[in-house]
Design a protein around this motif. Sequence first.
Motif, PDB file in Angstrom:
ATOM      1  N   ILE A  39     105.570  62.570 -59.062  1.00  0.00           N
ATOM      2  CA  ILE A  39     105.095  63.997 -59.002  1.00  0.00           C
ATOM      3  C   ILE A  39     105.465  64.639 -58.026  1.00  0.00           C
ATOM      4  CG2 ILE A  39     103.048  65.358 -59.107  1.00  0.00           C
ATOM      5  CD1 ILE A  39     101.556  62.737 -60.453  1.00  0.00           C
ATOM      6  N   ILE A  40     105.945  65.633 -58.067  1.00  0.00           N
ATOM      7  CA  ILE A  40     106.582  66.640 -56.944  1.00  0.00           C
ATOM      8  C   ILE A  40     105.352  67.404 -56.418  1.00  0.00           C
ATOM      9  CG2 ILE A  40     108.060  68.518 -56.400  1.00  0.00           C
ATOM     10  CD1 ILE A  40     109.438  66.029 -56.957  1.00  0.00           C
ATOM     11  N   THR A  41     105.151  67.062 -55.327  1.00  0.00           N
ATOM     12  CA  THR A  41     103.646  67.573 -54.903  1.00  0.00           C
ATOM     13  C   THR A  41     104.156  69.190 -53.855  1.00  0.00           C
ATOM     14  OG1 THR A  41     104.062  66.366 -52.897  1.00  0.00           O
ATOM     15  CG2 THR A  41     102.693  65.626 -54.506  1.00  0.00           C
ATOM     16  N   ASN A  42     105.221  69.209 -53.478  1.00  0.00           N
ATOM     17  CA  ASN A  42     105.341  70.537 -52.636  1.00  0.00           C
ATOM     18  C   ASN A  42     107.333  70.739 -52.886  1.00  0.00           C
ATOM     19  OD1 ASN A  42     105.248  72.395 -50.700  1.00  0.00           O
ATOM     20  ND2 ASN A  42     104.533  71.308 -49.237  1.00  0.00           N
ATOM     21  N   THR A  47     112.223  73.015 -43.411  1.00  0.00           N
ATOM     22  CA  THR A  47     113.862  73.259 -43.496  1.00  0.00           C
ATOM     23  C   THR A  47     114.583  71.781 -43.815  1.00  0.00           C
ATOM     24  OG1 THR A  47     113.364  74.974 -41.984  1.00  0.00           O
ATOM     25  CG2 THR A  47     115.696  74.125 -42.138  1.00  0.00           C
ATOM     26  N   GLY A  48     115.321  71.846 -44.635  1.00  0.00           N
ATOM     27  CA  GLY A  48     116.275  70.744 -44.608  1.00  0.00           C
ATOM     28  C   GLY A  48     115.843  69.848 -45.808  1.00  0.00           C
ATOM     29  N   ILE A  49     114.593  70.156 -46.363  1.00  0.00           N
ATOM     30  CA  ILE A  49     113.793  69.100 -47.460  1.00  0.00           C
ATOM     31  C   ILE A  49     113.622  69.952 -48.660  1.00  0.00           C
ATOM     32  CG2 ILE A  49     111.865  67.596 -47.907  1.00  0.00           C
ATOM     33  CD1 ILE A  49     111.604  67.205 -44.786  1.00  0.00           C
ATOM     34  N   LEU A  50     114.215  69.431 -49.637  1.00  0.00           N
ATOM     35  CA  LEU A  50     114.111  70.317 -51.114  1.00  0.00           C
ATOM     36  C   LEU A  50     112.595  70.207 -51.354  1.00  0.00           C
ATOM     37  CD1 LEU A  50     117.448  69.288 -52.334  1.00  0.00           C
ATOM     38  CD2 LEU A  50     116.806  71.307 -51.260  1.00  0.00           C
ATOM     39  N   ALA A  51     111.965  68.735 -51.392  1.00  0.00           N
ATOM     40  CA  ALA A  51     110.686  68.924 -52.109  1.00  0.00           C
ATOM     41  C   ALA A  51     110.159  67.351 -51.566  1.00  0.00           C
ATOM     42  CB  ALA A  51     110.898  68.606 -53.617  1.00  0.00           C
ATOM     43  N   THR A  52     108.731  67.264 -51.770  1.00  0.00           N
ATOM     44  CA  THR A  52     107.906  65.936 -51.301  1.00  0.00           C
ATOM     45  C   THR A  52     107.406  65.539 -52.530  1.00  0.00           C
ATOM     46  OG1 THR A  52     106.170  67.033 -50.782  1.00  0.00           O
ATOM     47  CG2 THR A  52     107.691  66.374 -48.989  1.00  0.00           C
ATOM     48  N   ALA A  53     107.415  64.122 -52.796  1.00  0.00           N
ATOM     49  CA  ALA A  53     106.535  63.755 -54.137  1.00  0.00           C
ATOM     50  C   ALA A  53     105.773  62.483 -53.743  1.00  0.00           C
ATOM     51  CB  ALA A  53     108.038  62.953 -54.943  1.00  0.00           C
ATOM     52  N   GLU A  54     104.931  62.258 -54.803  1.00  0.00           N
ATOM     53  CA  GLU A  54     104.331  60.884 -54.814  1.00  0.00           C
ATOM     54  C   GLU A  54     104.762  60.431 -55.962  1.00  0.00           C
ATOM     55  OE1 GLU A  54     100.039  61.803 -54.990  1.00  0.00           O
ATOM     56  OE2 GLU A  54      99.935  62.634 -53.064  1.00  0.00           O
ATOM     57  N   VAL A  55     104.683  58.943 -55.849  1.00  0.00           N
ATOM     58  CA  VAL A  55     105.374  57.850 -56.794  1.00  0.00           C
ATOM     59  C   VAL A  55     104.326  56.850 -57.153  1.00  0.00           C
ATOM     60  CG1 VAL A  55     107.132  56.518 -57.724  1.00  0.00           C
ATOM     61  CG2 VAL A  55     107.848  58.335 -56.255  1.00  0.00           C
ATOM     62  N   ARG A  56     103.648  56.689 -58.450  1.00  0.00           N
ATOM     63  CA  ARG A  56     102.900  55.709 -58.632  1.00  0.00           C
ATOM     64  C   ARG A  56     103.660  54.680 -59.205  1.00  0.00           C
ATOM     65  NH1 ARG A  56      97.430  55.998 -62.074  1.00  0.00           N
ATOM     66  NH2 ARG A  56      97.080  53.864 -61.976  1.00  0.00           N
ATOM     67  N   ILE A  57     103.468  53.408 -58.694  1.00  0.00           N
ATOM     68  CA  ILE A  57     104.080  52.162 -59.023  1.00  0.00           C
ATOM     69  C   ILE A  57     103.212  51.247 -59.782  1.00  0.00           C
ATOM     70  CG2 ILE A  57     105.619  50.044 -58.381  1.00  0.00           C
ATOM     71  CD1 ILE A  57     106.216  51.590 -55.798  1.00  0.00           C
ATOM     72  N   ASN A  65     104.737  61.142 -49.707  1.00  0.00           N
ATOM     73  CA  ASN A  65     105.569  61.629 -48.636  1.00  0.00           C
ATOM     74  C   ASN A  65     106.871  61.297 -48.959  1.00  0.00           C
ATOM     75  OD1 ASN A  65     105.773  63.537 -46.800  1.00  0.00           O
ATOM     76  ND2 ASN A  65     105.530  62.249 -45.158  1.00  0.00           N
ATOM     77  N   VAL A  66     107.380  60.970 -50.202  1.00  0.00           N
ATOM     78  CA  VAL A  66     108.795  60.679 -50.547  1.00  0.00           C
ATOM     79  C   VAL A  66     109.470  61.868 -50.506  1.00  0.00           C
ATOM     80  CG1 VAL A  66     110.290  59.736 -52.278  1.00  0.00           C
ATOM     81  CG2 VAL A  66     108.061  58.686 -51.909  1.00  0.00           C
ATOM     82  N   LYS A  67     110.641  62.003 -49.646  1.00  0.00           N
ATOM     83  CA  LYS A  67     111.267  63.259 -49.394  1.00  0.00           C
ATOM     84  C   LYS A  67     112.568  63.445 -50.496  1.00  0.00           C
ATOM     85  CE  LYS A  67     109.831  64.276 -44.934  1.00  0.00           C
ATOM     86  NZ  LYS A  67     108.807  63.108 -44.467  1.00  0.00           N
ATOM     87  N   VAL A  68     112.905  64.680 -50.840  1.00  0.00           N
ATOM     88  CA  VAL A  68     114.192  64.903 -51.631  1.00  0.00           C
ATOM     89  C   VAL A  68     115.001  65.877 -50.573  1.00  0.00           C
ATOM     90  CG1 VAL A  68     115.300  65.803 -53.675  1.00  0.00           C
ATOM     91  CG2 VAL A  68     113.025  64.600 -53.859  1.00  0.00           C
ATOM     92  N   LYS A  69     115.920  65.339 -50.083  1.00  0.00           N
ATOM     93  CA  LYS A  69     116.773  66.033 -49.210  1.00  0.00           C
ATOM     94  C   LYS A  69     118.201  66.006 -49.826  1.00  0.00           C
ATOM     95  CE  LYS A  69     115.212  64.616 -44.764  1.00  0.00           C
ATOM     96  NZ  LYS A  69     115.387  64.004 -43.188  1.00  0.00           N
ATOM     97  N   GLU A  70     118.965  67.024 -49.124  1.00  0.00           N
ATOM     98  CA  GLU A  70     120.342  67.386 -49.602  1.00  0.00           C
ATOM     99  C   GLU A  70     121.327  67.148 -48.572  1.00  0.00           C
ATOM    100  OE1 GLU A  70     123.152  70.306 -52.386  1.00  0.00           O
ATOM    101  OE2 GLU A  70     121.182  70.958 -51.593  1.00  0.00           O
ATOM    102  N   ASN A  71     122.210  66.227 -48.485  1.00  0.00           N
ATOM    103  CA  ASN A  71     123.184  65.980 -47.446  1.00  0.00           C
ATOM    104  C   ASN A  71     124.483  66.220 -48.121  1.00  0.00           C
ATOM    105  OD1 ASN A  71     124.003  63.736 -49.183  1.00  0.00           O
ATOM    106  ND2 ASN A  71     122.948  62.354 -48.059  1.00  0.00           N
ATOM    107  N   ASP A  72     125.619  65.734 -47.217  1.00  0.00           N
ATOM    108  CA  ASP A  72     126.919  66.164 -47.492  1.00  0.00           C
ATOM    109  C   ASP A  72     127.353  65.481 -48.820  1.00  0.00           C
ATOM    110  OD1 ASP A  72     127.182  67.527 -45.313  1.00  0.00           O
ATOM    111  OD2 ASP A  72     127.920  65.752 -44.069  1.00  0.00           O
ATOM    112  N   TYR A  73     126.768  64.496 -49.245  1.00  0.00           N
ATOM    113  CA  TYR A  73     127.086  63.726 -50.422  1.00  0.00           C
ATOM    114  C   TYR A  73     126.421  64.342 -51.520  1.00  0.00           C
ATOM    115  CZ  TYR A  73     129.317  61.145 -46.914  1.00  0.00           C
ATOM    116  OH  TYR A  73     130.276  60.582 -45.840  1.00  0.00           O
TER     117      TYR A  73
END
Length: 144
Positions: A39-42, A47-57, A65-73
């Motif tokens: 679930i995307i929470t934010n 800056t530099g972070i596209l979104a944060t998520a919570e992941v239920r296993i 506080n799992v982060k989605v970031k964009e880097n060179d790749y």
Amino acid sequence: MPETTYLGNEGSIGQEDRVENEELQETMEQNTIPAFQSIITNLQPETGILATAEVRIGDICTIRNVKVKENDYGIEVVMPRTKMPFHAGYKDACFFESREIREQFDQSVLCAYEQQMDPGHEMGQELIEDDMEWEEGEEPEMGM
């Protein structure tokens, strides 16, 4: 560097804890991978972070506080980190032993992010497929 100490609380395990531990052990023995529900929470929390998520296993735990970031790749999933003492930097707060499980985890988070950014993504794909079946100059039929 301080040594790692593993503590066990076998003497204080209650009946409910034993049942949960037995279920977890059965799941691990069967080599089944629990389902990941992301679930995307934010969106763009800093800056530099596209979104944060919570992941239920499965029914085991939730990683926040799992982060989605964009880097060179491209876009990557970054696990939550903790600061180590004595200026030793940061380490992942949790990690997976298997690369396959980590890839499934990442795909779950990225899929949730894509759906959040484009909610009509799946519906749009179906419409495109339906459009391909029409011949040129032919109007789609509207059936009720």
